[in-house]
Design a protein around this motif. Structure first.
Motif, PDB file in Angstrom:
ATOM      1  N   PHE A  61       0.815  -1.211   0.000  1.00 60.98           N
ATOM      2  CA  PHE A  61       0.000   0.000   0.000  1.00 60.98           C
ATOM      3  C   PHE A  61       0.850   1.264   0.000  1.00 60.98           C
ATOM      4  O   PHE A  61       0.430   2.295  -0.537  1.00 60.98           O
ATOM      5  CB  PHE A  61      -1.014  -0.021   1.135  1.00 60.98           C
ATOM      6  CG  PHE A  61      -2.142  -0.969   0.835  1.00 60.98           C
ATOM      7  CD1 PHE A  61      -3.114  -0.641  -0.099  1.00 60.98           C
ATOM      8  CD2 PHE A  61      -2.206  -2.202   1.443  1.00 60.98           C
ATOM      9  CE1 PHE A  61      -4.132  -1.518  -0.415  1.00 60.98           C
ATOM     10  CE2 PHE A  61      -3.222  -3.096   1.139  1.00 60.98           C
ATOM     11  CZ  PHE A  61      -4.189  -2.753   0.202  1.00 60.98           C
ATOM     12  N   TYR A  66      -0.446   4.971   0.422  1.00 59.56           N
ATOM     13  CA  TYR A  66      -1.264   4.734   1.613  1.00 59.56           C
ATOM     14  C   TYR A  66      -0.375   4.121   2.694  1.00 59.56           C
ATOM     15  O   TYR A  66       0.190   3.051   2.500  1.00 59.56           O
ATOM     16  CB  TYR A  66      -2.430   3.793   1.301  1.00 59.56           C
ATOM     17  CG  TYR A  66      -3.432   3.714   2.438  1.00 59.56           C
ATOM     18  CD1 TYR A  66      -4.573   4.486   2.419  1.00 59.56           C
ATOM     19  CD2 TYR A  66      -3.212   2.896   3.541  1.00 59.56           C
ATOM     20  CE1 TYR A  66      -5.492   4.437   3.463  1.00 59.56           C
ATOM     21  CE2 TYR A  66      -4.115   2.841   4.591  1.00 59.56           C
ATOM     22  CZ  TYR A  66      -5.245   3.611   4.547  1.00 59.56           C
ATOM     23  OH  TYR A  66      -6.141   3.563   5.583  1.00 59.56           O
ATOM     24  N   GLU A  67      -0.259   4.809   3.808  1.00 57.09           N
ATOM     25  CA  GLU A  67       0.616   4.352   4.894  1.00 57.09           C
ATOM     26  C   GLU A  67      -0.153   3.524   5.918  1.00 57.09           C
ATOM     27  O   GLU A  67      -1.144   3.986   6.480  1.00 57.09           O
ATOM     28  CB  GLU A  67       1.269   5.549   5.587  1.00 57.09           C
ATOM     29  CG  GLU A  67       2.262   6.288   4.709  1.00 57.09           C
ATOM     30  CD  GLU A  67       3.417   5.435   4.242  1.00 57.09           C
ATOM     31  OE1 GLU A  67       3.948   4.623   5.028  1.00 57.09           O
ATOM     32  OE2 GLU A  67       3.786   5.571   3.053  1.00 57.09           O
ATOM     33  N   GLU A  78      -7.651   0.172  10.893  1.00 61.13           N
ATOM     34  CA  GLU A  78      -7.656   1.103   9.754  1.00 61.13           C
ATOM     35  C   GLU A  78      -8.992   1.015   9.020  1.00 61.13           C
ATOM     36  O   GLU A  78      -9.662  -0.016   9.051  1.00 61.13           O
ATOM     37  CB  GLU A  78      -6.532   0.744   8.772  1.00 61.13           C
ATOM     38  CG  GLU A  78      -5.141   0.849   9.336  1.00 61.13           C
ATOM     39  CD  GLU A  78      -4.588   2.249   9.303  1.00 61.13           C
ATOM     40  OE1 GLU A  78      -5.084   3.075   8.513  1.00 61.13           O
ATOM     41  OE2 GLU A  78      -3.653   2.504  10.065  1.00 61.13           O
ATOM     42  N   ILE A 143      -9.885  -0.115   3.379  1.00 57.75           N
ATOM     43  CA  ILE A 143      -9.030   1.047   3.631  1.00 57.75           C
ATOM     44  C   ILE A 143      -8.926   1.977   2.430  1.00 57.75           C
ATOM     45  O   ILE A 143      -8.426   3.081   2.552  1.00 57.75           O
ATOM     46  CB  ILE A 143      -7.610   0.617   4.071  1.00 57.75           C
ATOM     47  CG1 ILE A 143      -6.920  -0.187   2.979  1.00 57.75           C
ATOM     48  CG2 ILE A 143      -7.662  -0.157   5.379  1.00 57.75           C
ATOM     49  CD1 ILE A 143      -5.448  -0.425   3.218  1.00 57.75           C
ATOM     50  N   LEU A 144      -9.382   1.516   1.270  1.00 56.47           N
ATOM     51  CA  LEU A 144      -9.212   2.297   0.045  1.00 56.47           C
ATOM     52  C   LEU A 144     -10.415   3.188  -0.226  1.00 56.47           C
ATOM     53  O   LEU A 144     -11.531   2.702  -0.336  1.00 56.47           O
ATOM     54  CB  LEU A 144      -9.006   1.364  -1.154  1.00 56.47           C
ATOM     55  CG  LEU A 144      -7.797   0.441  -1.084  1.00 56.47           C
ATOM     56  CD1 LEU A 144      -7.766  -0.471  -2.305  1.00 56.47           C
ATOM     57  CD2 LEU A 144      -6.512   1.238  -0.965  1.00 56.47           C
ATOM     58  N   TRP A 145     -10.178   4.495  -0.336  1.00 56.35           N
ATOM     59  CA  TRP A 145     -11.236   5.389  -0.770  1.00 56.35           C
ATOM     60  C   TRP A 145     -11.375   5.204  -2.283  1.00 56.35           C
ATOM     61  O   TRP A 145     -10.537   4.583  -2.927  1.00 56.35           O
ATOM     62  CB  TRP A 145     -10.936   6.828  -0.358  1.00 56.35           C
ATOM     63  CG  TRP A 145      -9.648   7.374  -0.917  1.00 56.35           C
ATOM     64  CD1 TRP A 145      -9.489   8.092  -2.055  1.00 56.35           C
ATOM     65  CD2 TRP A 145      -8.330   7.223  -0.360  1.00 56.35           C
ATOM     66  NE1 TRP A 145      -8.174   8.398  -2.248  1.00 56.35           N
ATOM     67  CE2 TRP A 145      -7.433   7.877  -1.231  1.00 56.35           C
ATOM     68  CE3 TRP A 145      -7.820   6.607   0.784  1.00 56.35           C
ATOM     69  CZ2 TRP A 145      -6.058   7.919  -1.004  1.00 56.35           C
ATOM     70  CZ3 TRP A 145      -6.452   6.648   1.008  1.00 56.35           C
ATOM     71  CH2 TRP A 145      -5.601   7.301   0.126  1.00 56.35           C
ATOM     72  N   LEU A 148      -8.366   5.854  -4.917  1.00 61.67           N
ATOM     73  CA  LEU A 148      -7.271   4.891  -4.841  1.00 61.67           C
ATOM     74  C   LEU A 148      -7.738   3.497  -5.253  1.00 61.67           C
ATOM     75  O   LEU A 148      -7.020   2.764  -5.927  1.00 61.67           O
ATOM     76  CB  LEU A 148      -6.660   4.861  -3.438  1.00 61.67           C
ATOM     77  CG  LEU A 148      -5.399   4.012  -3.268  1.00 61.67           C
ATOM     78  CD1 LEU A 148      -4.326   4.385  -4.296  1.00 61.67           C
ATOM     79  CD2 LEU A 148      -4.849   4.150  -1.859  1.00 61.67           C
TER      80      LEU A 148
END
Length: 158
Positions: A61, A66-67, A78, A143-145, A148
């Protein structure tokens, strides 16, 4: 007769285009496929030294900006929880492999398949329907909007 022939040719072309797009590799798949076979290393976070499970997800990621933290239990906080039946490519999947709660994480790739760093095999793909993973599965997090997600699931082109 010409109309029927044209119809069949059009349908054949449409089918060919559909088949081609269905088998196209996504950016995420291309990225992780290059890492399959990388050895397992406790606390590892690079292809050169090896990966543990959360080091692998963190590394992948980070390539897309993305951290994530470097611990499966922390990664399980997350984003937001999603039901197993709503999994989509790029979601994190979590397992209890040692009896003490969240202890393993992988990345869902679609069609029941996820990729992760297994202690005995390194980076591998497995199916969530395998007996061991059915038994140890705990949860999933998205976790991905959308921006992304769309970037990672776009067709990979050289």
């Amino acid at each position: 007769m010409k109309k029927v022939s044209l119809l069949f040719v059009s349908l054949a072309m449409l089918l060919c285009f559909q088949l081609g797009s269905a088998s196209a590799e996504t950016v995420l798949e291309h990225t992780v496929d290059e890492l399959v076979g990388t050895k397992y290393k406790y606390a590892g976070m690079s292809p050169e030294t090896g990966f543990d499970c959360s080091g692998f997800t963190k590394y992948v990621f980070a390539k897309f900006g993305y951290e994530l933290t470097h611990q499966s239990k922390a990664q399980n906080k997350e984003g937001y929880w999603i039901p197993k039946e709503d999994l989509r490519q790029g979601d994190l999947v979590f397992f209890n492999t040692d009896g003490s709660g969240i202890s393993h994480v992988g990345i869902y790739l679609g069609d029941g398949v996820f990729i992760h760093s297994a202690t005995d095999k390194g980076i591998v793909k497995n199916n969530l329907s395998e007996k061991y993973y059915v038994k140890t599965y705990v949860s999933a997090r998205r976790i991905l909007w959308d921006d992304l997600y769309n970037q990672l699931t776009a067709d990979y082109t050289n």
